[in-house]
Design a protein around this motif. Structure first.
Motif, short mmCIF file in Angstrom:
data_model
loop_
_atom_site.label_atom_id
_atom_site.label_comp_id
_atom_site.label_asym_id
_atom_site.label_seq_id
_atom_site.Cartn_x
_atom_site.Cartn_y
_atom_site.Cartn_z
N UNK B 290 0.72 -1.25 0.04
CA UNK B 290 0.06 -0.30 -0.02
C UNK B 290 0.83 1.20 -0.10
N UNK B 291 1.26 1.76 -1.22
CA UNK B 291 1.96 2.84 -1.33
C UNK B 291 1.33 4.23 -1.69
N UNK B 292 1.31 4.92 -0.76
CA UNK B 292 0.46 6.16 -0.83
C UNK B 292 0.94 6.88 -1.81
N UNK B 293 2.10 6.96 -2.33
CA UNK B 293 2.76 7.90 -3.33
C UNK B 293 1.77 7.54 -4.65
N UNK B 294 1.06 6.45 -4.65
CA UNK B 294 0.65 6.29 -5.92
C UNK B 294 -1.06 6.79 -6.22
N UNK B 483 9.62 5.40 1.76
CA UNK B 483 10.80 4.81 0.87
C UNK B 483 10.39 5.22 -0.53
N UNK B 484 9.30 4.82 -0.74
CA UNK B 484 8.78 5.07 -2.37
C UNK B 484 8.81 6.40 -2.28
N UNK B 485 8.35 7.44 -1.60
CA UNK B 485 8.38 8.74 -1.65
C UNK B 485 9.76 9.41 -1.79
N UNK B 486 10.70 8.87 -1.06
CA UNK B 486 11.98 9.64 -0.85
C UNK B 486 12.83 9.05 -2.30
N UNK B 487 12.45 8.08 -2.62
CA UNK B 487 13.27 7.51 -4.01
C UNK B 487 12.67 8.39 -5.21
N UNK B 488 11.42 8.96 -5.05
CA UNK B 488 11.00 9.41 -6.32
C UNK B 488 10.37 8.39 -7.36
N UNK B 489 9.31 8.77 -8.41
CA UNK B 489 8.61 7.90 -8.94
C UNK B 489 9.80 6.61 -9.83
N UNK B 490 10.55 7.12 -10.38
CA UNK B 490 11.56 6.11 -11.13
C UNK B 490 12.49 4.91 -10.09
N UNK B 491 13.15 5.81 -9.23
CA UNK B 491 13.95 4.90 -8.12
C UNK B 491 13.09 4.15 -7.47
N UNK B 493 9.88 2.99 -8.11
CA UNK B 493 9.28 1.87 -8.97
C UNK B 493 10.21 0.67 -8.99
N UNK B 494 11.42 1.13 -9.27
CA UNK B 494 12.72 0.21 -9.37
C UNK B 494 12.76 -0.78 -7.96
N UNK B 495 13.11 0.03 -6.92
CA UNK B 495 13.17 -0.84 -5.87
C UNK B 495 12.07 -1.03 -4.99
N UNK B 496 10.77 -0.32 -5.12
CA UNK B 496 9.94 -0.81 -4.13
C UNK B 496 8.72 -1.65 -4.88
N UNK B 497 8.10 -0.90 -5.96
CA UNK B 497 6.84 -1.44 -6.72
C UNK B 497 7.80 -2.57 -7.27
N UNK B 498 8.49 -2.68 -8.36
CA UNK B 498 8.87 -3.58 -8.99
C UNK B 498 10.18 -4.57 -8.44
#
Lengths: 74, 572
Positions: B290-294, B483-491, B493-498
């Protein structure tokens, strides 16, 4: 395991084996089923995905929408 | 805390307190859930951090460098693609976890296909495709070099270079797709499943020992649970059953029910048939997804469709169930209401655990959701197409109303590409609501004493009654969202979502939910299940709530995408 219980198990098993094909047949009669199943196969969709992370298309959709909205800003 | 102070001060430990502390599934769900999550953070975030950030910087530099060129070069296409596919699950550790947590695959007639398959792509086919791509790549490079020598002033040459680059990119995309399909189809679960069974049984048995199920007894029983879970996952992947929307959840319950209601659940299985134990660990893992950044992925219209309509439908349906239908069990009412209004089975699991619903109540909610989704996912897009509704509106409607994500994607794809993108994104935003809703349901049920309307509860009493695993669920969501927010959308996604989520936690969570459904089936009897359905009230509740959901979502989607923010609909 008693014979009675084993018979009951077989009975339930056969009931399930009869019910499922019937349900599948009924489902296939729904309007639009042919197009639906063709799309699912073609796009390789996991119909049973419970959450967004179970379905790979959600990631590409988010990126697609993000790029479209970004274009709007640019 | 008293327990810790007693140990520090050398006092005699209050045995009942310490015993209670370690004898609650909620705490073990948090301990084990977070152990898995921290493992994920270590292998999918810390270990590959420098490698992935360096790759991103290199790719960004290529894209920036080539921006001066008046057409998109092959290097740019390559860099964009690599940036899009950047993921920490492609590392060695990621692949290892992917192998270990693999679930049975799609099959048509031969069930062995679900567990074992080799690639059917010949070496010659791969070589041929690669040769064609290399030729096109070299040609594009030559043309680009010539255009560069002329300072990109020759329009005809620029056009030709652009066309060859584009052709190379298209060919590369289809080649990669075919290659991925062929290699992705290579698997052997006969190797990974025994390893996974051993790994999970040992870890879970630690908690089981403290919870009083017994270490050895749990391991023995778990072997049966695991085998039934594998069978359920296999059945859920059978082509015809899969297209019907009958996934592993329904099969796990059905197989368990058949066993428990015929030959009876063997006593040696019972120590491992612990529904709450599996569900709560699964829910703590779900928290990481559940990533609120989305939630702003599709802007404000999406937020209104998914985050305003859903709670309204949930509350109104619950009220309808209590006041009009007079459903006696509040937990059954809230489980069905959440299941129908939020996101189907996953919401039902969260609501049932938060409201302490019975296994029969959860089974009822899951069954209703699966049957209705099965019909709606085919009929609804056909009806929308028949009406000639715009894809954005239809996609938003589907995304906000159909229960499960898979059904939403399938129904959206049926309508068209735009509908698919909108529907999937709306559903994803709606998925994020599950954490907030579970928290409020837990609070509501903990703060209301049975039979009393306005019961003011002392904080200590509230704390005692509050399901603690919800804190683990919320905590995981907060940490991963940060973590998702701090890394921004590209990173991010790379680290958390994907990375952690799609490469690790979601597979693990799927296994835990499957074990939970098997355990439900093994401990429920038909009589008590039938008793839940008396008078057909759960069915009425689901249908009435779904009608309201359909009407409100359509209205909100139309207002948001065509009245308030029409420019967003135009761009999509």
């Amino acid at each position: 395991m008693t014979t009675g219980k084993f018979k009951k198990l077989l009975m339930y098993f056969f009931a399930l084996c009869l019910t499922m094909p019937m349900l599948v047949m009924l489902h296939r009669q729904l309007p639009g089923y042919k197009q639906f199943s063709a799309t699912v196969k073609d796009k390789d969709i996991d119909v049973n995905a419970l959450f967004y992370s179970d379905e790979p298309h959600t990631a590409s959709s988010q990126k697609y929408i993000r790029s479209k909205l970004k274009e709007e800003h640019e | 805390m008293h327990f810790v102070f007693d140990i520090i001060n050398g006092n005699k430990v209050d045995n009942s307190y310490s015993k209670n502390w370690f004898r609650q599934e909620d705490y073990w769900a948090i301990i084990l859930g977070f152990s898995f999550l921290l493992t994920g953070i270590f292998f999918f975030y810390f270990v590959p951090y420098s490698q992935i950030t360096h790759t991103k910087e290199t790719l960004d530099a290529i894209i920036l460098e080539e921006k001066e060129i008046p057409f998109v070069t092959v290097q740019q296409y390559e860099a964009r693609e690599k940036l899009k596919n950047l993921s920490s699950s492609n590392t060695t550790a990621g692949k290892l976890f992917g192998f270990l947590l693999n679930t049975p695959k799609y099959w048509e007639i031969n069930p062995i296909r679900s567990l074992y398959q080799t690639s059917n792509t010949t070496f010659e086919t791969i070589e041929e495709g690669q040769k064609q791509l290399t030729d096109l790549y070299n040609k594009a490079q030559e043309l680009q070099h010539e255009a560069d020598l002329l300072g990109y002033q020759n329009q005809a040459l620029n056009k030709e270079a652009s066309e060859v680059s584009l052709l190379w990119n298209r060919k590369r995309e289809s080649y990669n797709k075919a290659l991925k399909k062929a290699h992705g189809a290579e698997y052997n679960l006969f190797n990974s499943l025994p390893l996974l069974a051993i790994f999970l049984s040992l870890i879970l048995a630690i908690g089981a020992q403290f919870l009083g199920y017994g270490f050895k007894k749990f391991i023995v029983g778990f072997s049966a649970i695991f085998i039934i879970a594998v069978l359920s996952l296999m059945l859920g992947e059978q082509e015809s059953l899969n297209y019907m929307g009958f996934g592993y959840a329904i099969w796990a319950i059905a197989i368990g029910l058949i066993i428990s209601n015929t030959i009876g659940t063997f006593s040696w299985i019972k120590p491992a048939a612990q529904t709450e134990y599996y569900i709560k660990i699964g829910l703590v893992l779900l928290g990481a997804e559940i990533l609120f950044g989305k939630i702003l992925s599709i802007g404000l219209p999406g937020l209104f469709v998914a985050w305003i309509v859903t709670p309204v439908v949930l509350v109104v349906t619950f009220w309808f169930g209590q006041k009009i239908l007079k459903i006696t069990s509040k937990s059954l009412n809230i489980t069905i209401s959440a299941d129908m209004s939020v996101c189907g089975v996953s919401a039902a699991i969260a609501a049932a655990a938060a409201s302490k619903a019975t296994k029969e109540e959860l089974t009822m909610a899951v069954g209703l959701s699966m049957v209705f989704t099965s019909v709606m996912m085919v009929v609804m897009p056909a009806f929308i197409n028949f009406l000639g509704m715009p894809e954005v509106l239809g996609g938003a409607w589907i995304g906000g109303t159909l229960d499960s994500t898979g059904a939403v994607v399938a129904a959206g794809a049926f309508m068209g590409n735009t509908a698919l993108q909108v529907a999937a994104t709306i559903k994803m935003i709606q998925n994020m609501l599950i954490g907030v809703i579970a928290f409020f349901i837990a609070y509501y049920f903990a703060s209301k004493a049975e039979g009393k309307k306005s019961f003011k509860m002392a904080p200590a009493e509230l704390w005692n009654r509050f399901p603690k695993f919800v804190l683990g669920f919320a905590g995981a969501s907060i940490i991963f969202s940060l973590l998702y927010y701090l890394e921004g959308p590209v990173l991010g996604d790379a680290f958390i979502d994907q990375g952690i989520v799609r490469g690790f936690t979601k597979n693990l969570r799927e296994w835990f939910f499957c074990f939970a459904f098997v355990s439900i089936g093994l401990s429920v009897n038909f009589k008590s299940l039938r008793a839940q359905f008396v008078g057909g009230k759960p069915l009425f509740l689901y249908v009435a709530g779904q009608i309201l959901n359909l009407l409100l979502t359509l209205l909100m989607a139309w207002v948001m995408f065509y009245v308030v923010f029409p420019e967003i609909a135009e761009k999509l």
